[in-house]
Design a protein around this motif. Structure first.
Motif, mmCIF file in Angstrom:
data_model
loop_
_atom_site.group_PDB
_atom_site.id
_atom_site.type_symbol
_atom_site.label_atom_id
_atom_site.label_comp_id
_atom_site.label_asym_id
_atom_site.label_seq_id
_atom_site.Cartn_x
_atom_site.Cartn_y
_atom_site.Cartn_z
ATOM 1 N N ILE A 121 0.846 -1.107 -0.021
ATOM 2 C CA ILE A 121 0.081 -0.029 -0.051
ATOM 3 C C ILE A 121 0.904 0.980 -0.069
ATOM 4 C CG2 ILE A 121 -1.954 -1.249 1.189
ATOM 5 C CD1 ILE A 121 -0.903 0.411 3.670
ATOM 6 N N ARG A 122 0.230 2.597 -0.377
ATOM 7 C CA ARG A 122 0.969 3.623 -0.265
ATOM 8 C C ARG A 122 0.014 4.638 0.422
ATOM 9 N NH1 ARG A 122 1.332 6.193 -5.507
ATOM 10 N NH2 ARG A 122 2.867 4.393 -5.876
ATOM 11 N N VAL A 123 0.600 5.280 1.553
ATOM 12 C CA VAL A 123 -0.151 5.974 2.312
ATOM 13 C C VAL A 123 0.703 7.192 2.778
ATOM 14 C CG1 VAL A 123 -1.213 6.438 4.665
ATOM 15 C CG2 VAL A 123 -1.167 4.140 3.749
ATOM 16 N N LYS A 124 0.149 8.453 2.241
ATOM 17 C CA LYS A 124 0.887 9.696 2.708
ATOM 18 C C LYS A 124 2.292 9.807 2.082
ATOM 19 C CE LYS A 124 -1.589 11.636 6.598
ATOM 20 N NZ LYS A 124 -1.383 12.507 7.589
ATOM 21 N N GLY A 125 2.596 9.043 0.908
ATOM 22 C CA GLY A 125 3.894 9.234 0.325
ATOM 23 C C GLY A 125 4.585 7.810 0.711
ATOM 24 N N ILE A 126 4.263 7.323 1.445
ATOM 25 C CA ILE A 126 5.054 5.894 2.061
ATOM 26 C C ILE A 126 4.369 4.776 1.305
ATOM 27 C CG2 ILE A 126 5.717 4.440 4.184
ATOM 28 C CD1 ILE A 126 5.181 7.176 5.613
ATOM 29 N N GLU A 127 5.520 4.003 0.911
ATOM 30 C CA GLU A 127 4.826 2.867 0.135
ATOM 31 C C GLU A 127 5.522 1.655 0.698
ATOM 32 O OE1 GLU A 127 5.110 0.799 -4.180
ATOM 33 O OE2 GLU A 127 4.812 2.890 -4.245
ATOM 34 N N GLY A 128 4.968 0.492 1.009
ATOM 35 C CA GLY A 128 5.585 -0.469 1.341
ATOM 36 C C GLY A 128 4.419 -1.756 1.569
ATOM 37 N N LYS A 129 5.108 -2.762 2.242
ATOM 38 C CA LYS A 129 4.096 -4.192 2.286
ATOM 39 C C LYS A 129 3.827 -4.266 3.800
ATOM 40 C CE LYS A 129 4.924 -9.062 2.048
ATOM 41 N NZ LYS A 129 5.605 -10.267 1.620
ATOM 42 N N VAL A 130 2.354 -4.554 4.036
ATOM 43 C CA VAL A 130 1.917 -4.456 5.190
ATOM 44 C C VAL A 130 2.453 -5.824 6.016
ATOM 45 C CG1 VAL A 130 -0.035 -4.542 6.661
ATOM 46 C CG2 VAL A 130 -0.135 -3.199 4.610
ATOM 47 N N ILE A 131 3.135 -5.536 7.036
ATOM 48 C CA ILE A 131 3.780 -7.107 7.740
ATOM 49 C C ILE A 131 2.974 -7.291 9.072
ATOM 50 C CG2 ILE A 131 6.007 -6.876 6.366
ATOM 51 C CD1 ILE A 131 6.908 -5.491 8.971
ATOM 52 N N HIS A 132 2.335 -6.239 9.526
ATOM 53 C CA HIS A 132 1.568 -6.533 10.667
ATOM 54 C C HIS A 132 0.480 -5.462 11.022
ATOM 55 C CE1 HIS A 132 0.666 -8.558 14.532
ATOM 56 N NE2 HIS A 132 0.862 -7.378 15.175
ATOM 57 N N ILE A 133 -0.690 -5.963 11.322
ATOM 58 C CA ILE A 133 -1.593 -5.282 11.722
ATOM 59 C C ILE A 133 -2.111 -5.468 13.227
ATOM 60 C CG2 ILE A 133 -4.092 -4.198 11.290
ATOM 61 C CD1 ILE A 133 -3.527 -5.245 8.263
ATOM 62 N N ASN A 134 -2.224 -4.578 14.050
ATOM 63 C CA ASN A 134 -2.621 -4.924 15.397
ATOM 64 C C ASN A 134 -4.207 -3.718 15.637
ATOM 65 O OD1 ASN A 134 -1.599 -2.509 16.581
ATOM 66 N ND2 ASN A 134 0.065 -3.797 17.332
ATOM 67 N N LEU A 135 -4.497 -3.781 16.731
ATOM 68 C CA LEU A 135 -5.586 -2.903 17.064
ATOM 69 C C LEU A 135 -5.077 -1.416 17.054
ATOM 70 C CD1 LEU A 135 -7.482 -4.663 19.915
ATOM 71 C CD2 LEU A 135 -8.377 -4.257 17.495
ATOM 72 N N VAL A 136 -3.917 -1.073 17.376
ATOM 73 C CA VAL A 136 -3.568 0.189 17.349
ATOM 74 C C VAL A 136 -2.760 0.715 16.082
ATOM 75 C CG1 VAL A 136 -2.380 1.978 19.063
ATOM 76 C CG2 VAL A 136 -3.337 0.136 19.979
ATOM 77 N N GLU A 137 -1.811 -0.029 15.663
ATOM 78 C CA GLU A 137 -1.096 0.457 14.536
ATOM 79 C C GLU A 137 -0.982 -0.573 13.590
ATOM 80 O OE1 GLU A 137 2.549 1.743 16.664
ATOM 81 O OE2 GLU A 137 2.874 -0.488 16.960
ATOM 82 N N THR A 138 -0.377 -0.025 12.182
ATOM 83 C CA THR A 138 -0.244 -1.026 11.309
ATOM 84 C C THR A 138 1.243 -0.830 10.763
ATOM 85 O OG1 THR A 138 -2.397 -0.873 10.470
ATOM 86 C CG2 THR A 138 -0.529 -1.637 8.766
ATOM 87 N N LYS A 139 2.113 -2.021 10.744
ATOM 88 C CA LYS A 139 3.525 -2.029 10.483
ATOM 89 C C LYS A 139 3.679 -2.199 9.084
ATOM 90 C CE LYS A 139 6.005 -4.459 13.440
ATOM 91 N NZ LYS A 139 6.725 -5.602 14.067
ATOM 92 N N ILE A 140 4.262 -1.232 8.324
ATOM 93 C CA ILE A 140 4.812 -1.512 7.110
ATOM 94 C C ILE A 140 6.300 -1.554 6.688
ATOM 95 C CG2 ILE A 140 4.377 -0.301 4.627
ATOM 96 C CD1 ILE A 140 2.001 1.110 5.865
ATOM 97 N N GLU A 141 6.734 -2.493 5.923
ATOM 98 C CA GLU A 141 8.130 -2.500 5.449
ATOM 99 C C GLU A 141 8.374 -1.678 4.191
ATOM 100 O OE1 GLU A 141 11.584 -5.634 5.420
ATOM 101 O OE2 GLU A 141 9.638 -6.408 5.897
ATOM 102 N N THR A 142 9.178 -0.936 4.011
ATOM 103 C CA THR A 142 9.457 -0.186 2.716
ATOM 104 C C THR A 142 10.431 -0.957 1.992
ATOM 105 O OG1 THR A 142 11.199 1.123 3.405
ATOM 106 C CG2 THR A 142 8.871 1.980 4.018
ATOM 107 N N LYS A 143 10.499 -0.727 0.674
ATOM 108 C CA LYS A 143 11.612 -1.284 -0.207
ATOM 109 C C LYS A 143 12.828 -1.381 0.331
ATOM 110 C CE LYS A 143 8.950 -0.580 -4.336
ATOM 111 N NZ LYS A 143 8.721 -0.056 -5.533
#
Length: 193
Positions: free
Chosen positions: A141-163
């Motif tokens: 996904i791309r959010v606010k100019g940050i593109e990366g792979k979603v590696i973890h979603i919990n109730l508070v935050e989502t962790k994204i790993e960039t290229k």
């Protein structure tokens, strides 16, 4: 003259008793503050031996420093009891106790409000993401100019790993309030919220 002597004796006894009360109050404060630090460290150490923080992390996927909070709470609770005992020794407990209790309650309420002001919206957004499968782990996904792979979603935050291998934590409320672009093998699909 006898009345004058009785008055002096009365004042002397009054100040002697007041001096002893002040001395006792200071001793209570010193001993209480030392015990407060000791009890706080003991509680923190016992909870650390039981590994409460790691158990909570495994159960909730949220890194909560409960051991430290519990130790600090016990320390301040014993401080509070010590101050009450010292004031009681000086016979000024009721008025000051009411003021202190009111101040502690107000500070406690303000602390809770400040602590949960970001937690609650992110938690509701996390439930929304889970329920509607807004995004899922493994998607790019791309959010606010940050593109990366979603590696973890919990109730508070989502962790994204960039290229580049950087890990970015995005609060869930940001994901539900802004434009999220799902990136698929060369083509892009927009998912507006």
């Amino acid at each position: 003259m006898a009345t004058y002597d009785r008055s002096l004796i009365y004042l002397k006894n009054l100040f002697a008793n007041l001096y002893l009360d002040i001395l006792a109050a200071v001793i209570i404060l010193l001993v209480g503050f030392v015990l407060a630090k000791l009890f706080g460290k003991i509680v923190q150490k016992v909870l650390h031996e039981i590994e409460v923080d790691s158990i909570l992390l495994k159960a909730t996927q949220i890194d909560v420093k409960f051991e430290g909070w519990a130790g600090t709470f016990v320390t301040y609770f014993v401080y509070f009891i010590t101050i009450i005992m010292a004031l009681n020794q000086l016979n000024i407990t009721t008025t000051v106790l009411q003021m202190l209790s009111g101040a502690v309650i107000i500070i406690f309420i303000i602390s809770i409000v400040l602590a949960i002001k970001d937690f609650v919206p992110n938690t509701f957004a996390g439930f929304y993401i889970y329920r509607n499968k807004f995004i899922e782990e493994g998607e790019t996904i791309r959010v606010k100019g940050i593109e990366g792979k979603v590696i973890h979603i919990n109730l508070v935050e989502t962790k994204i790993e960039t290229k580049d291998g950087d890990v970015v934590y995005i609060p869930n409320s940001v994901l539900t309030k802004t434009e999220v672009i799902k990136v698929f093998k060369g083509k892009k699909e927009k998912k507006d919220e």
